[in-house]
Scaffold this active site. Sequence first.
Site, mmCIF file in Angstrom:
data_model
loop_
_atom_site.group_PDB
_atom_site.id
_atom_site.type_symbol
_atom_site.label_atom_id
_atom_site.label_comp_id
_atom_site.label_asym_id
_atom_site.label_seq_id
_atom_site.Cartn_x
_atom_site.Cartn_y
_atom_site.Cartn_z
ATOM 1 N N LYS A 75 0.850 -1.206 0.000
ATOM 2 C CA LYS A 75 0.000 0.000 0.000
ATOM 3 C C LYS A 75 0.873 1.239 0.000
ATOM 4 O O LYS A 75 0.687 2.153 -0.807
ATOM 5 C CB LYS A 75 -0.886 0.001 1.239
ATOM 6 C CG LYS A 75 -1.533 1.354 1.556
ATOM 7 C CD LYS A 75 -2.451 1.330 2.755
ATOM 8 C CE LYS A 75 -1.764 1.586 4.056
ATOM 9 N NZ LYS A 75 -1.405 2.980 4.360
ATOM 10 N N ASN A 76 1.864 1.282 0.897
ATOM 11 C CA ASN A 76 2.644 2.512 1.072
ATOM 12 C C ASN A 76 3.642 2.747 -0.048
ATOM 13 O O ASN A 76 4.168 3.839 -0.179
ATOM 14 C CB ASN A 76 3.319 2.517 2.444
ATOM 15 C CG ASN A 76 2.285 2.668 3.555
ATOM 16 O OD1 ASN A 76 1.117 2.978 3.280
ATOM 17 N ND2 ASN A 76 2.687 2.439 4.783
ATOM 18 N N CYS A 84 -4.552 12.736 12.214
ATOM 19 C CA CYS A 84 -5.333 11.494 12.133
ATOM 20 C C CYS A 84 -5.294 10.884 13.538
ATOM 21 O O CYS A 84 -4.730 11.429 14.467
ATOM 22 C CB CYS A 84 -4.750 10.546 11.089
ATOM 23 S SG CYS A 84 -3.244 9.750 11.645
ATOM 24 N N ARG A 117 0.672 14.525 12.787
ATOM 25 C CA ARG A 117 1.138 14.248 11.429
ATOM 26 C C ARG A 117 1.422 15.532 10.637
ATOM 27 O O ARG A 117 0.837 15.777 9.582
ATOM 28 C CB ARG A 117 0.140 13.370 10.682
ATOM 29 C CG ARG A 117 -0.362 12.134 11.402
ATOM 30 C CD ARG A 117 0.642 11.005 11.468
ATOM 31 N NE ARG A 117 1.030 10.456 10.205
ATOM 32 C CZ ARG A 117 0.400 9.492 9.549
ATOM 33 N NH1 ARG A 117 -0.708 9.013 10.035
ATOM 34 N NH2 ARG A 117 0.850 9.033 8.410
ATOM 35 N N ASP A 155 4.569 0.409 12.076
ATOM 36 C CA ASP A 155 3.320 -0.138 11.511
ATOM 37 C C ASP A 155 3.094 -1.586 11.917
ATOM 38 O O ASP A 155 2.048 -2.145 11.597
ATOM 39 C CB ASP A 155 3.330 -0.051 9.977
ATOM 40 C CG ASP A 155 3.225 1.377 9.514
ATOM 41 O OD1 ASP A 155 3.426 1.626 8.311
ATOM 42 O OD2 ASP A 155 2.983 2.269 10.349
ATOM 43 N N ARG A 205 -8.671 -0.302 4.446
ATOM 44 C CA ARG A 205 -7.720 0.659 3.869
ATOM 45 C C ARG A 205 -6.400 -0.021 3.531
ATOM 46 O O ARG A 205 -5.712 0.384 2.611
ATOM 47 C CB ARG A 205 -7.439 1.793 4.864
ATOM 48 C CG ARG A 205 -8.621 2.662 5.172
ATOM 49 C CD ARG A 205 -8.212 3.890 5.949
ATOM 50 N NE ARG A 205 -7.152 4.612 5.252
ATOM 51 C CZ ARG A 205 -6.680 5.792 5.682
ATOM 52 N NH1 ARG A 205 -7.154 6.329 6.791
ATOM 53 N NH2 ARG A 205 -5.738 6.417 5.019
#
Length: 421
Positions: A22-23, A118, A123, A308, A400
Amino acid sequence: MDSIVIRGGAPLSGSIPIAGAKNACLTLMPATLLTDGPLTLTNAPRLSDIGTMTTLLQSLGAEVSALQGGKVLALSSHEISSMRADYDIVRKMRASILVLGPLLARYGHAEVSLPGGCAIGARPVDLHLRGLEALGAELELRDGYVHAKAPGGLKGAEFEFPLVSVGATENVLMAATLARGTTVLRNAAREPEIADLASCLNAMGAQIEGAGTDTITVQGVESLGGATHPVVVDRIELGTYMLAPAITGGEVECLGGRLDLVGAFAERLDAAGIGVETTERGLKVSRRNGRVSAVDVTTEPFPGFPTDLQAQMMALLCTAEGVSTLEETIFENRFMHAPELMRMGARIDVHGGTARVTGVERLKGAPVMATDLRASVSLILAALAAEGETVVRRVYHLDRGYESVEQKLGAVGATIERVAE
Ligand code: EPZ
């Protein structure tokens, strides 16, 4: 809003395919703005965040087509009609800020909404802005937007990041590919997604050296062309699924897994009594003995233990023998999974950026609430080992970052189903 219902307790065995990162995909997709050539991304993950980035790029006038069920993304930006990334889209996904560098580099101006914070922290994006200013960008913050200009184009420069930032490194790196002259980025992030981005940009004609180290050198070029690039495998999804057999017992092979992407994480698993074996298809993971041992974890920028994977590791350590300490050094509020795990019987003391986990024999199923992407999957992992039934609510957080989680876990023996509420 969907929920996921799990009945825990069964050891898992079989194989789980690991998707594209994803990233990585979220920074590769904006790279289309740097060229009017066709950019094709293969091995793309099917995730809602990818859909959000698609919507954002299309709002700028780029063409984005999802082929082969979304595993291939065909992007093209020869018809950009807007330089404005709207708050309504940016607020849904912070990675939207990654269109700023490419728009500035290719068109000389951009209006990008500030992403806002978030669940896991404020952030800020100050490092993105300072890096772009070093390349000659003129920035003004007005009504929640960054108004950026680069009259006469960007100019290569030397810039040292005051702290390691993945997104800021990606934004400034993309901008530097079209800046006049040489750019040297120091204290750059070393995450594998940066090396993947650089390899794609070089395939498009950029001249980047040193990506993956803390010093990246870029020789600016006049223009970039199209390319076809495979998205690197997702090391966070990989680490997450490596924890499934670790927490339930059994043995699971993570297809496409690579040890070099999860070195520090695998070292902690080894210390906790989890065996990780490289096979020709990926990484095979199993518990070496009855119960995992407590270990200490400190999150750091790559190649350290990834933030993460902190929430997921905490789920494992809730059932370890002994007391574990987890230090979260990257984000200021990334223990929101702890109170939910405590509803399942975990014993966790959180003080500031430190969580002490006293392992218990068994967790007990309970209704729990997902709060952010990685916290939600840590609850899923805990539920796989817990006695009885767990209902995880608000799984849109999960969608997500994890494609078809119930299919992947169901295929290795988990009793898991998604229910619409
Ligand atoms: C990327 O976020 C990832 N997201 C995050 O993954 C990941 O947790 C993070 O890197 C760290 O590895 C994407 O790649 C889309 P940072 P990013 O800039 O780039 C501070 C997930 O779960 N900072 O490396 O936003 C920041 O507050 C997500 O997939 C500034 O102060 O992270 C944080 O404390 C969550 N100013 C630290 O740096 C800035 O301008 C690291 O942030 C930028 C960051």
